[in-house]
Design a protein around this motif. Structure first.
Motif, short mmCIF file in Angstrom:
data_model
loop_
_atom_site.label_atom_id
_atom_site.label_comp_id
_atom_site.label_asym_id
_atom_site.label_seq_id
_atom_site.Cartn_x
_atom_site.Cartn_y
_atom_site.Cartn_z
N VAL A 109 8.67 36.38 34.56
CA VAL A 109 7.23 36.28 34.80
C VAL A 109 6.63 35.86 33.47
O VAL A 109 6.69 36.62 32.50
CB VAL A 109 6.63 37.60 35.32
CG1 VAL A 109 5.14 37.43 35.59
CG2 VAL A 109 7.37 38.08 36.58
N LYS A 165 0.31 38.94 34.32
CA LYS A 165 1.77 38.97 34.45
C LYS A 165 2.30 40.38 34.69
O LYS A 165 3.12 40.60 35.58
CB LYS A 165 2.45 38.41 33.18
CG LYS A 165 2.16 36.98 32.87
CD LYS A 165 2.90 36.49 31.64
CE LYS A 165 2.69 37.32 30.39
NZ LYS A 165 1.32 37.33 29.88
N SER A 166 1.85 41.32 33.89
CA SER A 166 2.40 42.68 33.98
C SER A 166 1.99 43.38 35.27
O SER A 166 2.78 44.09 35.88
CB SER A 166 1.99 43.50 32.75
OG SER A 166 2.52 42.90 31.59
N SER A 197 4.15 41.87 37.83
CA SER A 197 5.54 42.33 37.64
C SER A 197 5.72 43.73 38.21
O SER A 197 6.75 44.02 38.84
CB SER A 197 5.91 42.30 36.16
OG SER A 197 5.93 40.98 35.69
N ARG A 198 4.76 44.62 37.98
CA ARG A 198 4.86 45.98 38.52
C ARG A 198 4.85 45.95 40.05
O ARG A 198 5.64 46.65 40.70
CB ARG A 198 3.72 46.85 37.99
CG ARG A 198 3.94 47.34 36.58
CD ARG A 198 2.92 48.37 36.14
NE ARG A 198 1.58 47.82 35.99
CZ ARG A 198 1.16 47.16 34.90
NH1 ARG A 198 1.98 46.96 33.89
NH2 ARG A 198 -0.07 46.71 34.83
N LEU A 209 12.37 46.53 35.95
CA LEU A 209 11.38 45.75 35.19
C LEU A 209 11.52 46.01 33.70
O LEU A 209 11.58 47.16 33.26
CB LEU A 209 9.97 46.14 35.67
CG LEU A 209 8.77 45.57 34.93
CD1 LEU A 209 8.80 44.05 34.88
CD2 LEU A 209 7.49 46.07 35.59
N TYR A 253 9.75 44.81 29.95
CA TYR A 253 8.62 44.15 29.29
C TYR A 253 9.07 43.66 27.91
O TYR A 253 9.50 44.46 27.08
CB TYR A 253 7.47 45.13 29.10
CG TYR A 253 6.89 45.69 30.38
CD1 TYR A 253 6.11 44.89 31.21
CD2 TYR A 253 7.11 47.01 30.74
CE1 TYR A 253 5.56 45.40 32.37
CE2 TYR A 253 6.56 47.53 31.90
CZ TYR A 253 5.78 46.72 32.71
OH TYR A 253 5.24 47.24 33.86
N ILE A 279 13.69 42.00 36.38
CA ILE A 279 12.46 41.24 36.15
C ILE A 279 12.20 41.35 34.66
O ILE A 279 12.22 42.46 34.10
CB ILE A 279 11.26 41.83 36.91
CG1 ILE A 279 11.49 41.81 38.42
CG2 ILE A 279 9.97 41.08 36.54
CD1 ILE A 279 10.48 42.62 39.21
N ASP A 332 9.25 40.47 32.03
CA ASP A 332 7.84 40.11 31.92
C ASP A 332 7.50 39.75 30.49
O ASP A 332 7.71 40.55 29.58
CB ASP A 332 7.00 41.32 32.38
CG ASP A 332 5.55 41.21 31.99
OD1 ASP A 332 4.81 40.50 32.67
OD2 ASP A 332 5.15 41.84 30.98
N ASP A 346 3.32 48.59 29.49
CA ASP A 346 3.96 47.39 28.98
C ASP A 346 3.71 47.16 27.49
O ASP A 346 4.12 46.14 26.95
CB ASP A 346 3.50 46.16 29.78
CG ASP A 346 1.99 45.97 29.76
OD1 ASP A 346 1.27 46.93 30.06
OD2 ASP A 346 1.54 44.86 29.45
#
Length: 162
Positions: A6, A14-15, A18-19, A29, A31, A63, A65, A106
């Motif tokens: 992402v 983005k964050s 992403s969550r 996930l 970061y 993922i 981010d 994040d």
């Protein structure tokens, strides 16, 4: 969709996306800001950052981010899906402004006021970062699913289809 990036300008959403994606898919996930920054506002050495990225790559599902252009090609080589937030800069600036004073999972600290260097970095994003991102995405498009969002609503609509 097992290995997801992402990317996009800070403040684009983005964050948050992403969550939501992690909750819907069960993908772990990570970061990049948490890999790079320490709570005392210093950063790790680039080789330590890269080693931590490599650890993520050894797993089958994730993922990641964050933008971090220096490692984007490396991450594109490992992923199967990219979500690219290409939102207007005024939206990104407002996004950063809206999160001021709020703790975030994040980031290892709470931003309480604008850092002018960071603000300028965002303002320069279209000329300094965007051409490189587009070039890298173009070079990886044949073997990656690349989804571009031009609004947060597009991102929310995508999540709602999962």
């Amino acid at each position: 969709m097992n290995k997801v990036l992402v990317i996009g300008c800070p403040g684009a959403g983005k964050s948050t996306f992403s969550r939501k994606l992690a909750r819907k898919t069960g993908l772990p996930l990570h970061y990049l800001d948490m890999l790079w920054h320490r709570p005392d506002r210093t950063t790790v050495a680039p080789d330590e950052f890269d080693r931590n990225l490599q650890k993520i790559f050894t797993t089958d599902r994730w993922i990641i981010d964050g933008n971090y252009i220096r490692t984007l090609d490396m991450r594109l080589n490992e992923c199967d899906t990219v979500f690219f937030f290409n939102l207007p800069i005024d939206v990104c600036l407002a996004g950063v402004e809206a999160r001021m004073g709020k703790p975030r999972e994040d980031m290892p600290w709470t931003e309480n006021e604008w850092d002018e260097e960071f603000r300028q970095w965002i303002l320069d994003f279209p000329k300094d970062q965007l051409p490189l991102i587009r070039q890298l995405l173009e070079s990886h498009k044949s073997n990656r699913r690349i989804i571009q969002f031009c609004s947060r609503q597009e991102a929310d609509d995508f999540i709602n289809t999962l």
